[in-house]
Design a protein around this motif. Structure first.
Motif, mmCIF file in Angstrom:
data_model
loop_
_atom_site.group_PDB
_atom_site.id
_atom_site.type_symbol
_atom_site.label_atom_id
_atom_site.label_comp_id
_atom_site.label_asym_id
_atom_site.label_seq_id
_atom_site.Cartn_x
_atom_site.Cartn_y
_atom_site.Cartn_z
ATOM 1 N N PHE A 58 0.833 -1.201 0.000
ATOM 2 C CA PHE A 58 0.000 0.000 0.000
ATOM 3 C C PHE A 58 0.876 1.264 0.000
ATOM 4 O O PHE A 58 0.385 2.366 0.135
ATOM 5 N N LYS A 111 -8.498 -6.188 1.684
ATOM 6 C CA LYS A 111 -7.830 -5.204 0.826
ATOM 7 C C LYS A 111 -8.866 -4.311 0.141
ATOM 8 O O LYS A 111 -8.800 -3.085 0.206
ATOM 9 N N GLU A 112 -9.838 -4.971 -0.442
ATOM 10 C CA GLU A 112 -10.861 -4.229 -1.181
ATOM 11 C C GLU A 112 -11.591 -3.250 -0.252
ATOM 12 O O GLU A 112 -11.748 -2.067 -0.562
ATOM 13 N N GLU A 165 -9.451 -0.375 0.947
ATOM 14 C CA GLU A 165 -9.220 0.616 -0.115
ATOM 15 C C GLU A 165 -10.430 1.496 -0.349
ATOM 16 O O GLU A 165 -10.304 2.709 -0.472
ATOM 17 N N GLU A 216 -10.703 3.883 2.458
ATOM 18 C CA GLU A 216 -9.684 4.929 2.348
ATOM 19 C C GLU A 216 -10.145 6.013 1.365
ATOM 20 O O GLU A 216 -10.007 7.199 1.633
ATOM 21 N N ARG A 217 -10.686 5.562 0.245
ATOM 22 C CA ARG A 217 -11.183 6.534 -0.744
ATOM 23 C C ARG A 217 -12.434 7.231 -0.246
ATOM 24 O O ARG A 217 -12.843 8.243 -0.787
#
Ligand code: SF4
Ligand code: SF4
Ligand code: SF4
Ligand code: SF4
Ligand code: SF4
Lengths: 272, 380
Positions: A109, A260-261, A264, A267-268
């Motif tokens: 990352f 992970k998905e 992410e 995070e966005r």
């Protein structure tokens, strides 16, 4: 579960067991040494042919069962894992590094060259890949035993299963089920403690909730997880902030596809 | 016949049951919740405590009085003592070509449950039908159940998550119980009305030599239970459950299932906490040598993939189908299978769902969406 065509037939010779190490802390291999009493039984049933942690004596391959610990992080290991696969009838990945890239996958990352430049005096000597990846990215695997570290009883169960040609009893359901079987009071509901148990693979015996702590997801995602809904509740009702939520998805199993998905898109800032 | 038991004599009741050779289990505080555990005296009970419950949230709170039973049901149900969470069924060993199988049988303990609520008596009756009256009986359950002694308690306060009035299972105890209590605190007075519903209950009562309750005491006690019943019927979780089966059968494709599947974690807490859910699996294992093997029974849930695993994979692979299985089984297919609803309205699945998914809300959502659809079809 292994394909039938690969089943070990009861051979006249003892099955040969090998234990391989890639990028890891050795904790999962140590669970095997930690078996103590059972280790003697194991030695009766299999020939421990390659296990550097225990003995430097090496019996040549091929091997009936290979236990693989660690993730792939260097160009040399990229080649070595292919060789291990070629030499192994069954290949069983053990632990979060081998099954999900481990804690070292946090580099995926970020920028690994930046890390090496900060950590090492002579970064030029560091020959490492940009990413840490699980074994299954590179070769086909026969079974993945999740956990950081793995549970030694589950490891023995998996080995027994392979030796006796049966399915391993490693249920992929939530830690919550282990909690309920143990008669625990739910720390999430009764104490307001954020807990990863509802999305985490069983195996530890609900260790942390049994001591009034939230689960850290050491065993990686369970089957059919829904971390987005979990994170939403943590943020809305349990007072967790965005970084706490992301950190909990990125502990030891950051690269597990589901974690992970979700980390992410948290995070966005977008929802599922 | 109702008798009067002073609050200070609750201890005598407990000791009388104890003396009859029972192991007594009842409510007790553990890890900030009222759970069921072993009780040796009235001091073990959560006297003066109550619980505040909502979807996904449970907290203990001090009461302003000294009530012994002033709370609703907690995280655990009695099923953990009757249908054991994890137990060995048999073990086998191989000697040369012979296989010897030994069934593992326990000597069932004599259990007494203190503080069983009306919804819970219904739940036990439902599990009896499932586990002892069908084609496949659970012998261990049957033996534990056969000797069970129950001391029921009429509810005089409920949690916000309780909806027994909707399911016709409470708050008043109407099913048979060896003994039934109603707790009353009125000014300085603190007593129980107690009645027996079996010979062994009557035997214990006679040992206590109590006086029959007077009219005033009876009215006070019944008034409390009636008052709670009325309040609950006006509460947000009360609903008309008479057409649930037809409603759910008509709506197997409701968009409501998709919405709840976005929230549901398929963690199985609801089914584990539910006092009637009976699903279990068997785990077969061998030791390393393959000379010894064991079979264990373990609670399972329709929220796991393994429960519906057949050759080729699970029948219910996504959360939508698992949630739908759970809810339609509890409220609809159970009726065809076992002749009653599988839900007693105890509200555990609401409180102990980490994300507060509420069965009563889901029923309402399905109903509302159906009405809306019907409405939109009428307008061309
Ligand atoms: S404490 Fe955590 S693991 Fe245990 S039931 Fe609650 S949420 Fe699940
Ligand atoms: S479905 Fe929910 S409310 Fe109904 S009996 Fe089970 S836990 Fe209680
Ligand atoms: S609702 Fe699910 S867990 Fe409960 S009894 Fe039915 S199938 Fe089993
Ligand atoms: S659901 Fe009804 S019977 Fe059960 S605890 Fe609540 S009020 Fe009492
Ligand atoms: S309804 Fe709630 S408790 Fe049940 S599986 Fe879904 S999230 Fe878990």
């Amino acid at each position: 579960m292994a394909a039938d065509s690969q089943l070990i037939t009861k051979q006249p010779h003892k099955p040969k067991l090998a234990v391989w190490k890639f990028a890891s802390c050795d904790g999962c291999q140590l669970s095997l040494l930690d078996c103590e009493d059972e280790l003697l039984l194991l030695a009766q049933e299999v020939e421990i042919a390659y296990f550097m942690e225990a003995s430097s004596a090496v019996v040549e391959g091929p091997y009936d069962i290979s236990l693989v610990e660690g993730s792939i992080t260097t160009p040399a290991d990229l080649l070595r894992i292919q060789e291990v696969r070629r030499q192994s009838n069954f290949l069983v990945c053990i632990g979060a590094c081998a099954t999900a890239g481990g804690i070292q996958a946090l580099r995926n990352f970020a920028d690994v060259s930046e890390f090496t430049s900060v950590v090492y005096a002579q970064p030029a000597y560091i020959d490492t890949l940009k990413e840490s990846t699980p074994i299954s990215t590179h070769v086909s695997v026969d079974f993945e035993l999740q956990g950081c570290p793995i549970n030694k009883l589950q490891l023995l169960e998996v080995i027994s299963a392979f030796l006796n040609r049966r399915a391993p009893q490693v249920p992929p359901h939530s830690v919550c089920i282990e909690c309920k079987l143990k008669n625990n009071v739910c720390v999430w509901v009764a104490h307001g403690t954020p807990c990863m148990g509802p999305v985490t693979h069983a195996g530890c015996g609900a260790l942390c909730p049994s001591y009034n702590r939230g689960c850290y997801a050491c065993y990686g995602p369970k089957e059919n997880p829904n971390s987005d809904s979990l994170c939403h509740w943590w943020e809305q009702k349990l007072g967790a902030n965005k970084s706490t939520v992301i950190e909990n998805l990125r502990n030891f199993n950051a690269l597990a596809p589901h974690f992970k998905e979700v980390s992410e898109h948290r995070e966005r800032g977008d929802k599922a | 016949m109702d008798y009067l038991l002073h609050a200070s004599d609750l201890e005598r009741l407990i000791q009388a049951i104890y003396k009859d050779g029972y192991q007594i289990f009842g409510p007790t505080i553990n890890d900030k919740a009222i759970t069921y555990g072993e009780i040796s005296s009235s001091a073990d009970l959560p006297q003066g405590w109550t619980d505040i419950q909502e979807g996904g949230r449970y907290r203990l709170k001090r009461r302003t009085d000294k009530a012994f039973f002033g709370y609703a049901v907690g995280p655990h149900s009695w099923k953990k003592y009757l249908q054991l969470p994890h137990r060995p069924i048999w073990k086998a060993s191989r000697q040369h070509q012979d296989i010897e199988v030994i069934e593992i049988q326990e000597t069932a303990p004599k259990l007494a449950f203190l503080g069983v609520r009306s919804c819970e008596l219904h739940a036990i009756a439902i599990q009896d039908r499932v586990l002892t009256e069908g084609d496949y009986t659970n012998e261990n359950y049957r033996q534990r159940r056969a000797q069970l002694f129950t001391v029921a308690v009429n509810c005089t306060s409920a949690a916000a998550t309780c909806f027994c009035t909707a399911m016709n299972t409470g708050p008043e105890v109407k099913l048979p119980s060896d003994l039934t209590l109603t707790e009353v605190i009125e000014g300085a007075a603190h007593f129980f009305l107690i009645r027996s519903g079996s010979a062994s209950g009557a035997q214990i009562l006679s040992e206590l030599s109590l006086r029959p309750a007077g009219m005033r005491e009876k009215n006070l006690a019944n008034g409390r239970v009636q008052q709670l019943d009325e309040e609950m019927r006006k509460g947000p979780r009360h609903f008309d459950s008479s057409d649930l089966k037809e409603l759910l059968y008509r709506n197997l494709d409701s968009p409501s299932w998709d919405k709840v599947a976005e929230r549901c974690l398929s963690c199985a807490n609801c089914t584990m906490a539910c006092p009637t859910c009976f699903c279990s699996t068997v785990e077969d294992t061998t030791d390393l040598s393959g000379e010894h093997s064991e079979r264990w029974e373990r609670w399972d849930s329709c929220f796991t993939a393994d429960l519906s695993h057949l050759t080729g994979g699970p029948v219910r692979s996504d959360t939508r189908s698992r949630y739908r299985q759970w809810m339609t089984h509890k409220l609809a297919t159970w009726q065809d299978q076992f002749g009653s609803s599988g839900c007693v309205g105890c509200g555990r699945c609401i409180t102990w769902c980490p994300v507060g998914i509420d069965l009563t809300e889901e029923v309402r959502s399905i109903r509302d969406l159906e009405c809306k659809q019907a409405g939109s079809q009428e307008q061309p």
